[in-house]
Design an enzyme around this catalytic site. Structure first.
Site, short mmCIF file in Angstrom:
data_model
loop_
_atom_site.label_atom_id
_atom_site.label_comp_id
_atom_site.label_asym_id
_atom_site.label_seq_id
_atom_site.Cartn_x
_atom_site.Cartn_y
_atom_site.Cartn_z
N VAL A 11 0.84 -1.21 0.00
CA VAL A 11 0.00 0.00 0.00
C VAL A 11 0.87 1.25 0.00
O VAL A 11 0.71 2.15 -0.84
CB VAL A 11 -0.94 -0.02 1.22
CG1 VAL A 11 -1.65 1.31 1.38
CG2 VAL A 11 -1.97 -1.13 1.07
N CYS A 261 -4.50 -9.75 3.22
CA CYS A 261 -5.66 -8.95 3.66
C CYS A 261 -6.88 -9.78 4.04
O CYS A 261 -7.36 -9.70 5.17
CB CYS A 261 -6.05 -7.95 2.58
SG CYS A 261 -4.85 -6.62 2.45
C1 UDX Z 1 -7.71 -7.85 -1.40
C2 UDX Z 1 -8.86 -6.95 -1.86
O1 UDX Z 1 -9.35 -7.43 -3.11
C3 UDX Z 1 -8.39 -5.51 -1.97
O2 UDX Z 1 -9.49 -4.67 -2.29
C4 UDX Z 1 -7.81 -5.08 -0.62
O3 UDX Z 1 -7.32 -3.77 -0.69
C5 UDX Z 1 -6.68 -6.03 -0.22
O4 UDX Z 1 -7.17 -7.37 -0.19
P1 UDX Z 1 -5.61 -8.98 -2.59
O5 UDX Z 1 -5.29 -9.58 -1.27
O6 UDX Z 1 -4.51 -8.36 -3.39
O7 UDX Z 1 -6.73 -7.86 -2.44
O8 UDX Z 1 -6.21 -10.15 -3.50
P2 UDX Z 1 -7.63 -10.55 -4.10
O9 UDX Z 1 -7.63 -10.33 -5.56
O10 UDX Z 1 -8.74 -9.95 -3.33
O11 UDX Z 1 -7.61 -12.14 -3.85
C6 UDX Z 1 -7.55 -12.64 -2.52
C7 UDX Z 1 -7.57 -14.14 -2.54
O12 UDX Z 1 -8.83 -14.63 -2.95
C8 UDX Z 1 -6.55 -14.82 -3.47
O13 UDX Z 1 -5.97 -15.91 -2.82
C9 UDX Z 1 -7.39 -15.28 -4.65
O14 UDX Z 1 -6.83 -16.41 -5.29
C10 UDX Z 1 -8.69 -15.61 -3.95
N1 UDX Z 1 -9.87 -15.55 -4.84
C11 UDX Z 1 -10.23 -14.37 -5.40
C12 UDX Z 1 -10.62 -16.69 -5.05
O15 UDX Z 1 -10.32 -17.78 -4.54
N2 UDX Z 1 -11.75 -16.59 -5.83
C13 UDX Z 1 -12.14 -15.43 -6.39
O16 UDX Z 1 -13.19 -15.43 -7.07
C14 UDX Z 1 -11.36 -14.29 -6.18
#
Ligand code: UDX
Length: 440
Positions: A11, A261
């Site tokens: 961030v 997160c």
């Molecule tokens: C997240 C939030 O999306 C973002 O808005 C916040 O600021 C920080 O946390 P991030 O941790 O970068 O972002 O990843 P994100 O794209 O949200 O994916 C998180 C996890 O969920 C990953 O492990 C991803 O593989 C998983 N995921 C995501 C799924 O299993 N299925 C989905 O449909 C989407």
């Protein structure tokens, strides 16, 4: 404007670099000399697409500066962002000690006149008020300070794009001056403006991440129903997602959510709820399904692969990042190592981080095909683009047995069947599974 970011994680560093690119002078304060030296040379430390180039451009233009010295950065800043980590404590609640320590340190250096201090770190309701109290206690008499909560919603892997194109810019504050300053600072950035009070802004970030986690766990829960009934989870969710009230986005089933997160923030929201005497069983269910999606997938492997030599593609918690925090791969690899499997892995970005933890316990390959030779199965845990259109004939030739476990549903079962693979994915029919007793 002159801005300071305290903290240079995903961030802090990404937002600082983007704001420098707009022409602001941006200080980034850290405390580890080795890391600051790398940043000063244009090495962002983390892997984030486009960040290195943007950082180097702004270093050259002298718009972004790195220091450990608060007295250099804070007195000339109009806005100070606190972007330090709020890692989970053992019980799951957010550890705010770094936030308060930083507030105390920076408060002493605030210049006479107005300075805005804003928390970018994800913090429980009431934290910004505590930060304000600390600042007011330590600042000089002539310094005027206001606080605002301005949560960040960027995703790793697309952090620069998200910083430039957020769906919304949330500003929570009781101070009009603070709100105006943040509106001015965000002027070049698109997205709907949401102006609200401090507590609501703080809760918006947790709510948002908890909702995203809920969508993923819901998709995974439905995948369990599909596996028991013979339904196809992709068909079910595609149809359900057409309903605009629901939507298909962020409902991809798989081996569960990871990262720095979602897991941390859902757990922190549970802790916040418990401290407020709120029934948190709903959120606990979200966490439980996430664990089940990992263990169910692992059990499929344990039931089928008896010749314990396997290959894994994908270690990072999602594509386009080298971040391995709370990555599902940890869970799977630990389970499989414990059961005596020998593991060869490949990931386009995260292997160096994994080597630091596993050393020689697992083997690391240089390319996707290199890890397949003589393996009894290939396991896919992260949906990197480079895995999506691989040479399936070559994979079949290299593997000892043509068996693939796809934890992200990146292949079509029909195609895999035509190529003669045994193919296990999530919430979809297994293709020609060998009988358990025989194994592979
Ligand atoms: C997240 C939030 O999306 C973002 O808005 C916040 O600021 C920080 O946390 P991030 O941790 O970068 O972002 O990843 P994100 O794209 O949200 O994916 C998180 C996890 O969920 C990953 O492990 C991803 O593989 C998983 N995921 C995501 C799924 O299993 N299925 C989905 O449909 C989407």
């Amino acid at each position: 404007m002159t801005i300071t970011f305290i903290g240079h994680g995903y961030v802090g560093l990404v937002t600082a670099t983007v704001l420098a690119d707009f022409g602001n002078k941006v200080w980034v304060v850290g405390h580890t000399k080795e890391k600051l030296d790398r940043l000063k040379k244009g090495d962002p430390i983390i892997y984030e697409p486009g960040l290195k180039e943007l950082l180097q451009k702004n270093l050259k233009a002298n718009r972004i500066l790195f220091t450990s010295d608060y007295s250099k950065a804070i007195p000339e800043s109009d806005v100070v962002f606190i972007a330090v980590g709020t890692p989970p404590k053992n019980g799951g609640e957010a550890d705010l000690s770094a936030v308060f320590k930083v507030a105390e340190k920076l408060g002493k250096h605030i210049k006479p006149g107005f300075t805005l201090v804003s928390c970018k770190s994800t913090v429980p309701v009431g934290t910004n008020i505590k930060v304000e109290t600390i600042l007011k206690k330590v600042k000089s008499k002539k310094a005027e300070v206001a606080v605002a909560s301005c949560p960040e919603f960027l995703r790793e892997g697309s952090a620069i794009y998200d910083t430039l194109n957020p769906d919304r810019v949330v500003i929570g504050s009781d101070s009009k001056k603070a709100i105006d300053k943040l509106l001015e600072l965000h002027h070049p950035i698109s997205g709907k403006r949401v102006i609200t009070d401090l507590a609501s802004a703080e809760l918006i970030k947790y709510t948002s991440n908890a909702m995203l986690a809920t969508k993923i766990s819901f998709a995974n829960l439905i995948s369990f129903y599909c596996e028991k009934t013979g339904a196809d989870v992709e068909n079910v969710l595609d149809a359900v997602g057409i309903d605009k009230r629901i939507g298909r986005i962020f409902m991809d089933p798989g081996v569960g959510y990871g990262g720095s997160c979602l897991p941390k923030d859902v757990n922190a929201l549970i802790k916040i709820g418990e401290s407020l005497d709120i029934d948190t069983s709903y959120l606990k269910g979200v966490v439980n399904v996430n664990s089940l999606s990992r263990s169910n997938f692992t059990n499929k492997i344990l039931n089928v692969v008896k010749d314990k030599k396997i290959a894994i593609w994908g270690l990072s918690f999602k594509p386009n990042t080298d971040d391995i925090r709370e990555a599902p791969s940890f869970y799977l690899i630990n389970e499989l190592l414990e059961k005596g499997y020998s593991i060869r892995v490949y990931d386009p970005a995260a292997m160096e981080n994994f080597k630091k933890i596993y050393g020689k316990k697992i083997q690391f390959g240089k390319d996707p095909y290199g890890v397949l030779k003589n393996a009894s199965a290939l396991i896919i845990l992260t949906e990197w683009n480079e895995f999506k259109q691989v040479d399936l004939k070559k994979i079949k030739k290299l593997l000892k047995k043509p068996v693939i476990f796809d934890g992200r549903n990146i292949f079509e079962p029909k195609v895999m069947e035509n190529f003669g693979f045994s193919y296990f994915s999530v919430g979809r029919k297994a293709i020609s599974p060998p009988r358990h007793s025989e194994g592979v």
